[in-house]
Design an enzyme around this catalytic site. Structure first.
Site, PDB file in Angstrom:
ATOM      1  N   LYS A 132      -3.260   3.018  -0.907  1.00  0.00           N
ATOM      2  CA  LYS A 132      -2.704   2.137   0.427  1.00  0.00           C
ATOM      3  C   LYS A 132      -3.357   2.877   1.766  1.00  0.00           C
ATOM      4  O   LYS A 132      -3.922   4.145   1.776  1.00  0.00           O
ATOM      5  CB  LYS A 132      -1.408   2.289   0.696  1.00  0.00           C
ATOM      6  CG  LYS A 132      -0.565   1.416  -0.498  1.00  0.00           C
ATOM      7  CD  LYS A 132       0.830   1.413  -0.206  1.00  0.00           C
ATOM      8  CE  LYS A 132       1.479   0.630  -1.361  1.00  0.00           C
ATOM      9  NZ  LYS A 132       3.141   0.625  -1.245  1.00  0.00           N
ATOM     10  N   TYR A 173       1.802  -9.586  -2.322  1.00  0.00           N
ATOM     11  CA  TYR A 173       3.064  -9.385  -1.997  1.00  0.00           C
ATOM     12  C   TYR A 173       4.106 -10.343  -2.093  1.00  0.00           C
ATOM     13  O   TYR A 173       5.139 -10.255  -1.372  1.00  0.00           O
ATOM     14  CB  TYR A 173       3.107  -8.219  -0.689  1.00  0.00           C
ATOM     15  CG  TYR A 173       2.795  -6.862  -0.976  1.00  0.00           C
ATOM     16  CD1 TYR A 173       3.517  -5.979  -2.023  1.00  0.00           C
ATOM     17  CD2 TYR A 173       1.923  -6.304  -0.158  1.00  0.00           C
ATOM     18  CE1 TYR A 173       2.983  -4.776  -2.287  1.00  0.00           C
ATOM     19  CE2 TYR A 173       1.495  -4.872  -0.387  1.00  0.00           C
ATOM     20  CZ  TYR A 173       2.282  -4.273  -1.303  1.00  0.00           C
ATOM     21  OH  TYR A 173       1.794  -2.752  -1.668  1.00  0.00           O
ATOM     22  N   PHE A 217      11.547  -6.269   5.024  1.00  0.00           N
ATOM     23  CA  PHE A 217      10.300  -5.269   5.292  1.00  0.00           C
ATOM     24  C   PHE A 217       9.203  -5.837   5.123  1.00  0.00           C
ATOM     25  O   PHE A 217       8.030  -5.307   5.341  1.00  0.00           O
ATOM     26  CB  PHE A 217      10.554  -3.975   4.353  1.00  0.00           C
ATOM     27  CG  PHE A 217      10.539  -4.394   2.812  1.00  0.00           C
ATOM     28  CD1 PHE A 217       9.259  -4.460   2.055  1.00  0.00           C
ATOM     29  CD2 PHE A 217      11.613  -4.541   2.161  1.00  0.00           C
ATOM     30  CE1 PHE A 217       9.103  -5.062   0.845  1.00  0.00           C
ATOM     31  CE2 PHE A 217      11.705  -4.680   0.809  1.00  0.00           C
ATOM     32  CZ  PHE A 217      10.634  -5.033   0.014  1.00  0.00           C
ATOM     33  N   ARG A 231       2.764   4.097 -13.390  1.00  0.00           N
ATOM     34  CA  ARG A 231       4.088   3.960 -12.595  1.00  0.00           C
ATOM     35  C   ARG A 231       4.757   5.196 -12.410  1.00  0.00           C
ATOM     36  O   ARG A 231       5.234   5.695 -11.646  1.00  0.00           O
ATOM     37  CB  ARG A 231       5.032   2.733 -13.097  1.00  0.00           C
ATOM     38  CG  ARG A 231       4.550   1.496 -12.834  1.00  0.00           C
ATOM     39  CD  ARG A 231       4.635   1.003 -11.270  1.00  0.00           C
ATOM     40  NE  ARG A 231       5.985   0.830 -10.931  1.00  0.00           N
ATOM     41  CZ  ARG A 231       6.224   0.213  -9.874  1.00  0.00           C
ATOM     42  NH1 ARG A 231       5.394  -0.302  -8.936  1.00  0.00           N
ATOM     43  NH2 ARG A 231       7.502   0.157  -9.449  1.00  0.00           N
ATOM     44  N   ARG A 238       3.935  10.118  -4.962  1.00  0.00           N
ATOM     45  CA  ARG A 238       4.971   9.808  -3.786  1.00  0.00           C
ATOM     46  C   ARG A 238       5.663  11.107  -3.494  1.00  0.00           C
ATOM     47  O   ARG A 238       6.092  11.329  -2.423  1.00  0.00           O
ATOM     48  CB  ARG A 238       5.660   8.621  -4.071  1.00  0.00           C
ATOM     49  CG  ARG A 238       4.902   7.425  -3.845  1.00  0.00           C
ATOM     50  CD  ARG A 238       5.695   6.209  -4.575  1.00  0.00           C
ATOM     51  NE  ARG A 238       4.990   4.725  -4.114  1.00  0.00           N
ATOM     52  CZ  ARG A 238       5.222   3.613  -4.943  1.00  0.00           C
ATOM     53  NH1 ARG A 238       6.348   3.542  -5.725  1.00  0.00           N
ATOM     54  NH2 ARG A 238       4.845   2.572  -4.572  1.00  0.00           N
ATOM     55  N   ASN A 270       4.336   4.884   1.491  1.00  0.00           N
ATOM     56  CA  ASN A 270       4.339   5.512   0.389  1.00  0.00           C
ATOM     57  C   ASN A 270       3.134   5.595  -0.509  1.00  0.00           C
ATOM     58  O   ASN A 270       2.948   5.754  -1.779  1.00  0.00           O
ATOM     59  CB  ASN A 270       5.479   4.938  -0.573  1.00  0.00           C
ATOM     60  CG  ASN A 270       5.236   3.388  -1.033  1.00  0.00           C
ATOM     61  OD1 ASN A 270       4.203   2.949  -0.746  1.00  0.00           O
ATOM     62  ND2 ASN A 270       6.203   2.971  -1.505  1.00  0.00           N
ATOM     63  N   HIS A 289       0.103   1.614  -4.695  1.00  0.00           N
ATOM     64  CA  HIS A 289       0.447   0.648  -5.130  1.00  0.00           C
ATOM     65  C   HIS A 289      -0.027   0.741  -6.540  1.00  0.00           C
ATOM     66  O   HIS A 289      -1.091   1.082  -7.014  1.00  0.00           O
ATOM     67  CB  HIS A 289       0.120  -0.479  -4.844  1.00  0.00           C
ATOM     68  CG  HIS A 289       0.288  -1.686  -5.550  1.00  0.00           C
ATOM     69  ND1 HIS A 289       1.511  -2.470  -5.264  1.00  0.00           N
ATOM     70  CD2 HIS A 289      -0.291  -2.290  -6.318  1.00  0.00           C
ATOM     71  CE1 HIS A 289       1.603  -3.344  -6.237  1.00  0.00           C
ATOM     72  NE2 HIS A 289       0.453  -3.472  -7.003  1.00  0.00           N
ATOM     73  N   GLU A 329      -2.332  -9.202 -10.478  1.00  0.00           N
ATOM     74  CA  GLU A 329      -3.145  -8.355  -9.144  1.00  0.00           C
ATOM     75  C   GLU A 329      -4.289  -8.315  -9.455  1.00  0.00           C
ATOM     76  O   GLU A 329      -5.422  -8.131  -8.390  1.00  0.00           O
ATOM     77  CB  GLU A 329      -2.386  -7.337  -9.065  1.00  0.00           C
ATOM     78  CG  GLU A 329      -0.849  -7.481  -8.660  1.00  0.00           C
ATOM     79  CD  GLU A 329       0.067  -6.218  -8.826  1.00  0.00           C
ATOM     80  OE1 GLU A 329      -0.160  -5.281  -9.162  1.00  0.00           O
ATOM     81  OE2 GLU A 329       1.320  -6.290  -8.333  1.00  0.00           O
TER      82      GLU A 329
HETATM   83  P1  IDP Z   1       7.035  -0.537  -5.397  1.00  0.00           P
HETATM   84  O1  IDP Z   1       5.597  -0.310  -4.867  1.00  0.00           O
HETATM   85  O2  IDP Z   1       7.329   0.783  -5.884  1.00  0.00           O
HETATM   86  O3  IDP Z   1       6.606  -1.525  -6.526  1.00  0.00           O
HETATM   87  P2  IDP Z   1       8.419  -2.688  -4.208  1.00  0.00           P
HETATM   88  O4  IDP Z   1       9.773  -2.742  -4.321  1.00  0.00           O
HETATM   89  O5  IDP Z   1       7.565  -3.532  -5.106  1.00  0.00           O
HETATM   90  O6  IDP Z   1       7.886  -1.259  -4.668  1.00  0.00           O
HETATM   91  O7  IDP Z   1       7.889  -2.652  -2.775  1.00  0.00           O
HETATM   92  C1  IDP Z   1       6.336  -2.903  -2.310  1.00  0.00           C
HETATM   93  C2  IDP Z   1       6.253  -2.271  -1.200  1.00  0.00           C
HETATM   94  O8  IDP Z   1       7.065  -2.548  -0.077  1.00  0.00           O
HETATM   95  C3  IDP Z   1       6.669  -0.512  -1.344  1.00  0.00           C
HETATM   96  O9  IDP Z   1       5.626   0.236  -2.078  1.00  0.00           O
HETATM   97  C4  IDP Z   1       6.641  -0.261   0.158  1.00  0.00           C
HETATM   98  O10 IDP Z   1       5.459   0.111   0.464  1.00  0.00           O
HETATM   99  C5  IDP Z   1       7.314  -1.526   0.648  1.00  0.00           C
HETATM  100  N1  IDP Z   1       8.902  -1.484   0.762  1.00  0.00           N
HETATM  101  C6  IDP Z   1       9.845  -1.772  -0.059  1.00  0.00           C
HETATM  102  N2  IDP Z   1      10.774  -1.609   0.180  1.00  0.00           N
HETATM  103  C7  IDP Z   1      10.882  -1.141   1.541  1.00  0.00           C
HETATM  104  C8  IDP Z   1      11.751  -0.897   2.766  1.00  0.00           C
HETATM  105  O11 IDP Z   1      13.005  -0.752   2.491  1.00  0.00           O
HETATM  106  N3  IDP Z   1      11.235  -0.434   3.715  1.00  0.00           N
HETATM  107  C9  IDP Z   1       9.776  -0.372   4.050  1.00  0.00           C
HETATM  108  N4  IDP Z   1       8.945  -0.671   3.219  1.00  0.00           N
HETATM  109  C10 IDP Z   1       9.540  -1.033   1.972  1.00  0.00           C
HETATM  110 MG    MG Z   2       6.271  -3.650  -6.735  1.00  0.00          MG
END
Ligand code: IDP
Ligand code: MG
Length: 151
Positions: free
Chosen positions: A11, A51, A59, A87, A104, A114, A117, A128
């Site tokens: 990212k 997304y 968010f 993952r 992470r 973080n 992706h 994707e």
């Molecule tokens: P993942 O990336 O671990 O699959 P997801 O729940 O799919 O997590 O969320 C996608 C992305 O959205 C996360 O990687 C992060 O960048 C962002 N995100 C998810 N939840 C939050 C939050 O509570 N605050 C800010 N950003 C968030």
């Molecule tokens: Mg995800």
């Protein structure tokens, strides 16, 4: 175990912090095979498609502006059980909950920055990959190291 392809993306924070090489090294060292790679700035409509499952969440708007805020390193990696393996290497969504040794867990501090992706299922991976790569951009080749990675 199935040979799978998965979509990974360093990212914008990972790119800006100069961590592309570090992150890619981890996957290469593990034994994942590079199938495709692209350095790009994601268009807003493409980010919204990628997304889409998060539309309406609190968010969402900040997630979209973050992911289009600078270049990303997008890639397709292949290997035995690659979706789950990658993952696990990424760690939990919130870097404060991610185990040390994960990407992470080692490099991040907050969920909104973080670093990486990765597809969460083979179905997500297929979706994707098709968003970011044309079929002809996925390279088929024999990697000699595979003889020493898989029994
Ligand atoms: P993942 O990336 O671990 O699959 P997801 O729940 O799919 O997590 O969320 C996608 C992305 O959205 C996360 O990687 C992060 O960048 C962002 N995100 C998810 N939840 C939050 C939050 O509570 N605050 C800010 N950003 C968030
Ligand atoms: Mg995800």
């Amino acid at each position: 175990m199935p040979i799978e392809q998965t979509y990974l993306m360093v990212k914008p924070d990972g790119v800006q912090r100069g961590l592309c090489g570090e992150i890619l090294s981890r996957f290469e060292n593990k034994g994942l095979k590079i199938v495709a790679m692209k350095f790009m700035v994601i268009r807003k409509d493409v980010a919204e498609n990628h997304y889409g499952e998060h539309k309406g969440k609190g968010f969402y708007d900040s997630l979209i502006s973050y992911i289009i805020s600078g270049p990303v390193l997008a890639m397709v990696l292949e290997g035995d059980n690659a979706v789950a393996v990658c993952r696990n290497m990424m760690g939990k969504t919130n870097p404060q909950d991610s185990a040390p040794g994960t990407i992470r867990g080692d490099f991040g501090m907050v969920t909104g920055m973080n670093l990486i992706h990765g597809s969460d299922s083979p179905a997500s991976a297929a979706r994707e990959i098709s968003i970011f790569f044309k079929p002809e951009e996925l390279i088929t080749y024999k990697r000699t190291a595979d003889d020493w990675i898989y029994e």
